[in-house]
Write an enzyme that holds these catalytic residues in place. Structure first.
Site, PDB file in Angstrom:
ATOM      1  N   TYR A 131     -11.045  22.949 -14.027  1.00 27.45           N
ATOM      2  CA  TYR A 131     -11.525  21.587 -14.215  1.00 27.45           C
ATOM      3  C   TYR A 131     -12.778  21.381 -13.364  1.00 27.45           C
ATOM      4  O   TYR A 131     -12.759  21.537 -12.147  1.00 27.45           O
ATOM      5  CB  TYR A 131     -10.433  20.592 -13.841  1.00 27.45           C
ATOM      6  CG  TYR A 131     -10.869  19.164 -14.025  1.00 27.45           C
ATOM      7  CD1 TYR A 131     -11.066  18.643 -15.290  1.00 27.45           C
ATOM      8  CD2 TYR A 131     -11.121  18.353 -12.930  1.00 27.45           C
ATOM      9  CE1 TYR A 131     -11.497  17.345 -15.464  1.00 27.45           C
ATOM     10  CE2 TYR A 131     -11.554  17.051 -13.095  1.00 27.45           C
ATOM     11  CZ  TYR A 131     -11.738  16.551 -14.363  1.00 27.45           C
ATOM     12  OH  TYR A 131     -12.172  15.263 -14.536  1.00 27.45           O
ATOM     13  N   LYS A 146      -4.311  11.846 -18.866  1.00 31.00           N
ATOM     14  CA  LYS A 146      -4.409  12.617 -20.093  1.00 31.00           C
ATOM     15  C   LYS A 146      -3.146  12.422 -20.931  1.00 31.00           C
ATOM     16  O   LYS A 146      -2.788  11.290 -21.211  1.00 31.00           O
ATOM     17  CB  LYS A 146      -4.698  14.079 -19.742  1.00 31.00           C
ATOM     18  CG  LYS A 146      -5.877  14.249 -18.747  1.00 31.00           C
ATOM     19  CD  LYS A 146      -7.203  13.761 -19.278  1.00 31.00           C
ATOM     20  CE  LYS A 146      -8.293  13.640 -18.208  1.00 31.00           C
ATOM     21  NZ  LYS A 146      -8.558  14.840 -17.434  1.00 31.00           N
ATOM     22  N   ASP A 191      -2.145  22.832 -11.343  1.00 31.77           N
ATOM     23  CA  ASP A 191      -2.665  21.737 -12.171  1.00 31.77           C
ATOM     24  C   ASP A 191      -2.164  22.009 -13.587  1.00 31.77           C
ATOM     25  O   ASP A 191      -2.669  22.899 -14.280  1.00 31.77           O
ATOM     26  CB  ASP A 191      -4.194  21.699 -12.115  1.00 31.77           C
ATOM     27  CG  ASP A 191      -4.782  20.566 -12.973  1.00 31.77           C
ATOM     28  OD1 ASP A 191      -4.058  20.038 -13.835  1.00 31.77           O
ATOM     29  OD2 ASP A 191      -5.974  20.250 -12.788  1.00 31.77           O
ATOM     30  N   ARG A 209       0.801  -1.222   0.000  1.00 32.40           N
ATOM     31  CA  ARG A 209       0.000   0.000   0.000  1.00 32.40           C
ATOM     32  C   ARG A 209       0.841   1.282   0.000  1.00 32.40           C
ATOM     33  O   ARG A 209       0.500   2.229  -0.713  1.00 32.40           O
ATOM     34  CB  ARG A 209      -0.988   0.015   1.168  1.00 32.40           C
ATOM     35  CG  ARG A 209      -2.054   1.114   1.009  1.00 32.40           C
ATOM     36  CD  ARG A 209      -3.043   1.110   2.165  1.00 32.40           C
ATOM     37  NE  ARG A 209      -2.369   1.458   3.395  1.00 32.40           N
ATOM     38  CZ  ARG A 209      -2.440   0.749   4.532  1.00 32.40           C
ATOM     39  NH1 ARG A 209      -3.185  -0.319   4.602  1.00 32.40           N
ATOM     40  NH2 ARG A 209      -1.770   1.121   5.595  1.00 32.40           N
TER      41      ARG A 209
HETATM   42  C1  LIG Z   1      -8.898  15.038 -16.087  1.00 29.46           C
HETATM   43  C2  LIG Z   1      -8.434  16.190 -15.290  1.00 29.46           C
HETATM   44  C3  LIG Z   1      -8.374  16.121 -13.891  1.00 29.46           C
HETATM   45  C4  LIG Z   1      -8.830  14.903 -13.119  1.00 29.46           C
HETATM   46  O1  LIG Z   1      -8.109  13.744 -13.428  1.00 29.46           O
HETATM   47  P1  LIG Z   1      -8.762  12.277 -13.303  1.00 29.46           P
HETATM   48  O2  LIG Z   1      -7.627  11.368 -13.594  1.00 29.46           O
HETATM   49  O3  LIG Z   1      -9.880  12.207 -14.293  1.00 29.46           O
HETATM   50  O4  LIG Z   1      -9.277  12.133 -11.902  1.00 29.46           O
HETATM   51  C5  LIG Z   1      -7.906  17.231 -13.219  1.00 29.46           C
HETATM   52  N1  LIG Z   1      -7.524  18.357 -13.864  1.00 29.46           N
HETATM   53  C6  LIG Z   1      -7.576  18.452 -15.200  1.00 29.46           C
HETATM   54  C7  LIG Z   1      -7.148  19.712 -15.859  1.00 29.46           C
HETATM   55  C8  LIG Z   1      -8.031  17.381 -15.955  1.00 29.46           C
HETATM   56  O5  LIG Z   1      -8.107  17.496 -17.295  1.00 29.46           O
END
Ligand SMILES: *Cc1c(COP(=O)(O)O)cnc(C)c1O
Length: 384
Positions: free
Chosen positions: A105, A203, A178, A52
């Site tokens: 987001y 992504k 982010d 974990r």
């Molecule tokens: C997709 C995304 C997230 C969240 O990621 P997940 O893997 O879907 O939980 C956060 N910020 C941005 C800019 C995103 O495109």
């Protein structure tokens, strides 16, 4: 830290893999063990105790990510981007004030607006691309975290990371970015003064739409970073080894994909800006985008793989365009090698700051003329 002899694309291509000592296979095996043999003298000399807190395959992908982002503290992989982002807020002390962008987001904005208060946090939303507005909203001594997303979903607003870092640090706050839609190919937030970078590795980092993963990268292995390490272990939020293996495989071609996808996005942005059925193209690489000047300063190797278009004729025409594309995939998410189109307002629902005539485009690696022609046909069909 990585061997300074080589550049990131070189290190990513080989994914910093060590040879398997038994077979000399050039690809590291997937480590699935959840528990590890204790030494006769009762120690755990390898450092591995249980599955974990830690995993060797996860560590491999983390090393590549830390190298790409230039993160001195290293990387922490989570089971999703949301799990990584929520960890940052959940490890703040109760009573903390945090600032986040008004347009960001959507799932994280929803969580901040509805759940963060249960952790004793107070959240302010601000036009993060307006540095003066950030300066007014920040509360010295009270604001503990400023959260930036740049370019920001789905208008691709650009926030001046260095300027907001200066404001945050002067007020005693940390800065987290982010950077999912910039990716380390275009922006290095830690070098611009951020304390923490988060990516939805779901992504473009993975890039093949077959892994859900998130990552945090730290500028320094300080107390806040150690708390994140403990949080992931205690909450069982680590990424699984199979997903980590797939992510590592995706990372080997990341610099190549990011270069191709951003070049195609710029090409499409320029052509669509002249299309009679498009009222506006939102892309930081276009000179008329409000964030262009900051983007030129802060981004490199282009302006990323995401853009949005606003369709003449409003919401109905936008939905009709998305309905009649044949090559573009009508789906949420972004960053994969296949191009995606999405009507954001209908997925975000009531209260969305997203204009109803907006279509979000995630540009993949298909032939860019095919991508253009398909969209051109759909636009001309929807806006006769
Ligand atoms: C997709 C995304 C997230 C969240 O990621 P997940 O893997 O879907 O939980 C956060 N910020 C941005 C800019 C995103 O495109």
């Amino acid at each position: 830290m990585p061997d300074p002899l080589y550049r990131p694309a070189t290190l990513a291509a080989q994914a910093m893999q060590e040879l398997d000592p038994h077979t000399h296979g050039i690809i590291a095996p997937i480590h699935v063990a959840t528990t590890f043999l204790r030494d006769p003298d009762n120690r755990y000399s390898t450092g591995f105790i249980y599955g974990r807190p830690d995993n060797q395959t996860v560590r491999g992908a983390e090393a590549t990510l830390a190298m790409l982002e230039g993160a001195a503290a290293g990387a922490l992989l989570f089971s999703s981007g949301m799990a990584a982002a929520v960890a940052v807020f959940a490890t703040l002390d109760r009573g903390a004030h945090v600032l986040a962008p008004r347009v960001m987001y959507w799932a994280l904005r929803n969580w901040l607006a509805s759940e963060a208060e249960h952790l004793g946090l107070s959240v302010g939303f601000v036009e993060m691309d307006d540095t003066d507005a950030v300066a007014r909203a920040i509360r010295p001594g009270q604001t503990k975290l400023v959260w930036v997303e740049t370019p920001g979903n789905p208008l691709w607003t650009v926030t001046d990371i260095a300027a907001v870092a200066t404001l945050a640090h002067a007020a005693g706050a940390r800065l987290a970015v982010d950077s999912t839609c910039a990716s380390p190919h275009h922006t290095r937030p830690l070098a611009l003064g951020a304390d923490l970078v988060m990516h939805a590795a779901t992504k473009i980092l993975n890039g093949h739409s077959d892994v859900v993963a998130g990552v945090l990268l730290g500028a320094a292995a300080d107390g806040a970073w150690q708390r994140l390490v403990r949080y992931r272990s205690q909450h069982g939020a680590i990424l699984g080894p199979f997903e980590a293996f797939l992510l590592q495989r995706g990372l080997r071609t990341f610099p190549l994909r990011a270069a191709a996808q951003s070049a195609a996005a710029l090409h499409l942005a320029e052509r669509l800006a002249r299309h009679r059925a498009v009222v506006q193209v939102l892309y930081p690489g276009l000179p008329d985008h409000p964030g262009h000047a900051v983007a030129r300063r802060q981004m490199r190797n282009g302006f990323g793989y995401m853009l949005s278009i606003r369709v003449a004729g409003g919401e109905g025409a936008a939905v009709a365009t998305a309905a009649s594309v044949q090559l573009w995939r009508r789906a949420t998410s972004l960053g994969g090698v296949e191009s995606l189109i999405e009507h954001r307002a209908s997925i975000e629902g009531p209260g969305t700051p997203c204009p109803p005539d907006l279509l979000r485009l995630s540009v993949g690696i298909e032939d860019v003329d095919d991508l253009h022609d398909d969209l051109d046909r759909a636009l001309c069909h929807a806006v006769p």
